[in-house]
Structure formats: structure tokens, C-alpha cells
Scaffold this active site. Structure first.
Site, PDB file in Angstrom:
ATOM      1  N   LYS A  39      76.501  39.053  26.200  1.00 35.76           N
ATOM      2  CA  LYS A  39      76.211  38.247  27.388  1.00 35.76           C
ATOM      3  C   LYS A  39      76.067  36.784  26.984  1.00 35.76           C
ATOM      4  O   LYS A  39      75.362  36.459  26.023  1.00 35.76           O
ATOM      5  CB  LYS A  39      74.908  38.717  28.045  1.00 35.76           C
ATOM      6  CG  LYS A  39      74.568  37.963  29.321  1.00 35.76           C
ATOM      7  CD  LYS A  39      73.361  38.543  30.001  1.00 35.76           C
ATOM      8  CE  LYS A  39      72.060  37.922  29.574  1.00 35.76           C
ATOM      9  NZ  LYS A  39      71.847  36.532  30.015  1.00 35.76           N
ATOM     10  N   LYS A  68      74.641  33.239  37.021  1.00 36.10           N
ATOM     11  CA  LYS A  68      73.783  33.330  38.219  1.00 36.10           C
ATOM     12  C   LYS A  68      74.153  32.245  39.221  1.00 36.10           C
ATOM     13  O   LYS A  68      73.332  31.408  39.617  1.00 36.10           O
ATOM     14  CB  LYS A  68      72.305  33.226  37.856  1.00 36.10           C
ATOM     15  CG  LYS A  68      71.831  34.313  36.899  1.00 36.10           C
ATOM     16  CD  LYS A  68      70.357  34.213  36.646  1.00 36.10           C
ATOM     17  CE  LYS A  68      69.888  35.110  35.526  1.00 36.10           C
ATOM     18  NZ  LYS A  68      70.301  34.677  34.189  1.00 36.10           N
ATOM     19  N   ARG A 182      62.557  46.329  26.543  1.00 35.05           N
ATOM     20  CA  ARG A 182      61.765  46.077  25.343  1.00 35.05           C
ATOM     21  C   ARG A 182      61.509  47.385  24.592  1.00 35.05           C
ATOM     22  O   ARG A 182      60.836  48.279  25.103  1.00 35.05           O
ATOM     23  CB  ARG A 182      60.410  45.458  25.725  1.00 35.05           C
ATOM     24  CG  ARG A 182      60.513  44.020  26.202  1.00 35.05           C
ATOM     25  CD  ARG A 182      60.921  43.106  25.056  1.00 35.05           C
ATOM     26  NE  ARG A 182      61.023  41.703  25.432  1.00 35.05           N
ATOM     27  CZ  ARG A 182      62.142  41.103  25.858  1.00 35.05           C
ATOM     28  NH1 ARG A 182      63.262  41.789  25.980  1.00 35.05           N
ATOM     29  NH2 ARG A 182      62.144  39.811  26.131  1.00 35.05           N
ATOM     30  N   GLY A 211      68.128  40.754  24.570  1.00 34.65           N
ATOM     31  CA  GLY A 211      68.302  39.514  23.833  1.00 34.65           C
ATOM     32  C   GLY A 211      67.371  39.422  22.642  1.00 34.65           C
ATOM     33  O   GLY A 211      67.688  39.865  21.541  1.00 34.65           O
TER      34      GLY A 211
HETATM   35  O1  LIG Z   1      66.527  39.181  36.086  1.00 31.88           O
HETATM   36  C1  LIG Z   1      67.029  38.772  35.027  1.00 31.88           C
HETATM   37  C2  LIG Z   1      68.330  38.308  34.953  1.00 31.88           C
HETATM   38  C3  LIG Z   1      68.825  37.896  33.750  1.00 31.88           C
HETATM   39  N1  LIG Z   1      68.070  37.913  32.635  1.00 31.88           N
HETATM   40  C4  LIG Z   1      68.671  37.465  31.365  1.00 31.88           C
HETATM   41  O2  LIG Z   1      68.692  38.571  30.445  1.00 31.88           O
HETATM   42  C5  LIG Z   1      68.368  38.146  29.149  1.00 31.88           C
HETATM   43  C6  LIG Z   1      67.141  38.864  28.680  1.00 31.88           C
HETATM   44  O3  LIG Z   1      66.807  38.405  27.390  1.00 31.88           O
HETATM   45  P1  LIG Z   1      65.543  38.948  26.594  1.00 31.88           P
HETATM   46  O4  LIG Z   1      65.461  38.040  25.403  1.00 31.88           O
HETATM   47  O5  LIG Z   1      65.837  40.370  26.222  1.00 31.88           O
HETATM   48  O6  LIG Z   1      64.333  38.834  27.466  1.00 31.88           O
HETATM   49  C7  LIG Z   1      68.211  36.628  29.213  1.00 31.88           C
HETATM   50  O7  LIG Z   1      69.440  36.050  28.845  1.00 31.88           O
HETATM   51  C8  LIG Z   1      67.933  36.337  30.676  1.00 31.88           C
HETATM   52  O8  LIG Z   1      68.468  35.088  31.074  1.00 31.88           O
HETATM   53  C9  LIG Z   1      66.782  38.369  32.699  1.00 31.88           C
HETATM   54  O9  LIG Z   1      66.042  38.406  31.689  1.00 31.88           O
HETATM   55  N2  LIG Z   1      66.296  38.794  33.913  1.00 31.88           N
END
Ligand SMILES: O=c1ccn([C@@H]2O[C@H](COP(=O)(O)O)[C@@H](O)[C@H]2O)c(=O)[nH]1
Length: 235
Positions: A39, A68, A182, A211
Site C-alpha cells: 500500500k 482517500k 495489531r 504498516g
Molecule cells: O481507516 C483507515 C484507513 C487507512 N489507514 C491506513 O492504513 C495504514 C495502517 O498503518 P499501521 O501502521 O498499521 O497503523 C496507514 O497507512 C493508514 O493511513 C488506516 O490506518 N485506517
């Protein structure tokens, strides 16, 4: 799960939230064949990430462009039309009816799948109240999933905790894609509506977006492998 996902690795989408394409290349090469789907969001898209999408596609990786989009319908239509030639697999827009209709029009006959973001996973009911909404998260997710279902949108972005609500509305023909994943014991950070990879798969999510638990791990490949093991065990 909805549409058949042939390669189990495609269930895990790694969020390349890094500031430069060199950082992104380093992670992609560290992960090797452990990850097949990436992504690209704000951090990278505004730092050469749109060119990187083409490189990843050429290397046989799948790409989710998480921009988005949200604007007046005509602008969304034109933006999506421009992006639909990049060869990426998924693109996000916010789940507002005008925005979703504009995106579907802009996508036209392209193979690109459009995902509608319902309520960001870093939001809880209080955050929605602060933003001026009179709905609880679950009610907003339900409303937006209902609106998305009839617009030609291909999938929903929500928390895995809302999978049952959303699946009841959209059935098996639309994707459910969930950030806020998580592994047990990992830092939650700014996410407020989280589930573990295993819980998300058992709930019926199609793609898990992950992420920081991977890209900030001391050993990203080992972190991704462990998450893939959890996904395989729950599938
Ligand atoms: O509702 C949402 C939409 C998009 N995201 C995106 O997903 C990843 C999550 O990253 P982590 O580091 O695992 O938290 C991030 O790029 C967000 O922009 C989201 O978290 N929630």
C-alpha cells in the site's frame, strides 16, 4: 472471504508508510517473497510513490493506492480517470455518495478496484462527535456501507471489528479491507479500533493492511512471516 484470493500472501497488504522511495525499496527487498501486496499512502505518494507503483507492478507486486480521494464529484471523476491507467489494483476514496459516484464514473471500464473508507480506524465515537457527526462509529460504518453497496464501489475499508455489520450489508461480492491490525503485544499507536491478524481473518476480512508492526520491526521479514503464519492458521 469474498472473491477468491488465490495467493494467501495477497491477504496481507504492507503499508509502505516511509518518507522516500529508497526506504520503500529497502523494505520491499527485505520482505522479498514474504509479501506480494503493498500500500502506498500519503507519505510516499507525495515523494515519488506514483512512479514506484509502476516499478512494483512491473515486478509482479500488487499495489493499493491509498489516496482517500474526496472532492466535488467532477474532480474525483477526473482524478480517478488519471489514476486508472497506472496499473494499480486498489484505490481509496471517502465513502460520501457524491465522491463514490464520481469515482465509479472516472474508473469507467478500467480494472482498478475502488474502496470506500467508512470511518477511519483511528476514530472512536468521541472523535466522530468532535468532527461534528451525530452518529456512533458503528452507525456511520453501517450507513456508509449501505450507500457504497449501490454505487458500483468494489469494497469497504473499515475496522475488522465491523466485519459482521458490513458483510451483512454488502454480501460476498464486495471486498472488506481492514487497517488497524495489531499482532498481540504490538504497539497500538494512534489506532483505536484494532483486531489481531487471526481475529480479522476469522471475522471474514479479505485483506489486512499492516504498516508499523512490519515496517518498524527490527526484522521486517520475520515480522511479516509471523503475521503470515497467523493468517494461514486462521484461514
Ligand atoms: O481507516 C483507515 C484507513 C487507512 N489507514 C491506513 O492504513 C495504514 C495502517 O498503518 P499501521 O501502521 O498499521 O497503523 C496507514 O497507512 C493508514 O493511513 C488506516 O490506518 N485506517
Amino acid at each position: 472471504m469474498t472473491q477468491k484470493i488465490n495467493d494467501l500472501r495477497d491477504r496481507m497488504i504492507v503499508a509502505l508508510d516511509v518518507p522516500t522511495i529508497w526506504d520503500a525499496y529497502r523494505i520491499v527487498s527485505q520482505l522479498g517473497d514474504e509479501a506480494s501486496f503493498y500500500k502506498i499512502g500519503y507519505a510516499l505518494a507525495f515523494a515519488g510513490g506514483l512512479q514506484l507503483t509502476q516499478q512494483l507492478v512491473a515486478e509482479g507486486k500488487k499495489v493499493f493506492l491509498d489516496l482517500k480521494l474526496h472532492d466535488i464529484g467532477n474532480t474525483v471523476t477526473e482524478g480517478v480517470a488519471s489514476l486508472s491507467n497506472l496499473g494499480v489494483d486498489l484505490l481509496t476514496v471517502h465513502a460520501y455518495p457524491q465522491t463514490m459516484r464520481g469515482a465509479v464514473e472516472g474508473r469507467g471500464e478500467a480494472a482498478l478496484k475502488l474502496l470506500a473508507v467508512t470511518a477511519l480506524t483511528s476514530y472512536d465515537d468521541g472523535d466522530l462527535r468532535d468532527a461534528g457527526y451525530g452518529l456512533a462509529v458503528r452507525d456511520l460504518v453501517r450507513l456508509r456501507a449501505e450507500q457504497a453497496r449501490t454505487t458500483g464501489i468494489d469494497g469497504i475499508v473499515c475496522s475488522a471489528a465491523e466485519t459482521e455489520i458490513v458483510r451483512d450489508i454488502v454480501g460476498n461480492d464486495m471486498l472488506i479491507v481492514t487497517p488497524g491490525i495489531r499482532p498481540a503485544g504490538s504497539a497500538v499507536g494512534d489506532q483505536k479500533r484494532t483486531l489481531t491478524p487471526g481475529e480479522a481473518i476469522r471475522a471474514g476480512v479479505d485483506h489486512l493492511v499492516i504498516g508499523r508492526p512490519i515496517i518498524r520491526a527490527a526484522d521486517p521479514r520475520a515480522a511479516a512471516a509471523s503475521i503470515m503464519d497467523e493468517i494461514a492458521a486462521a484461514s
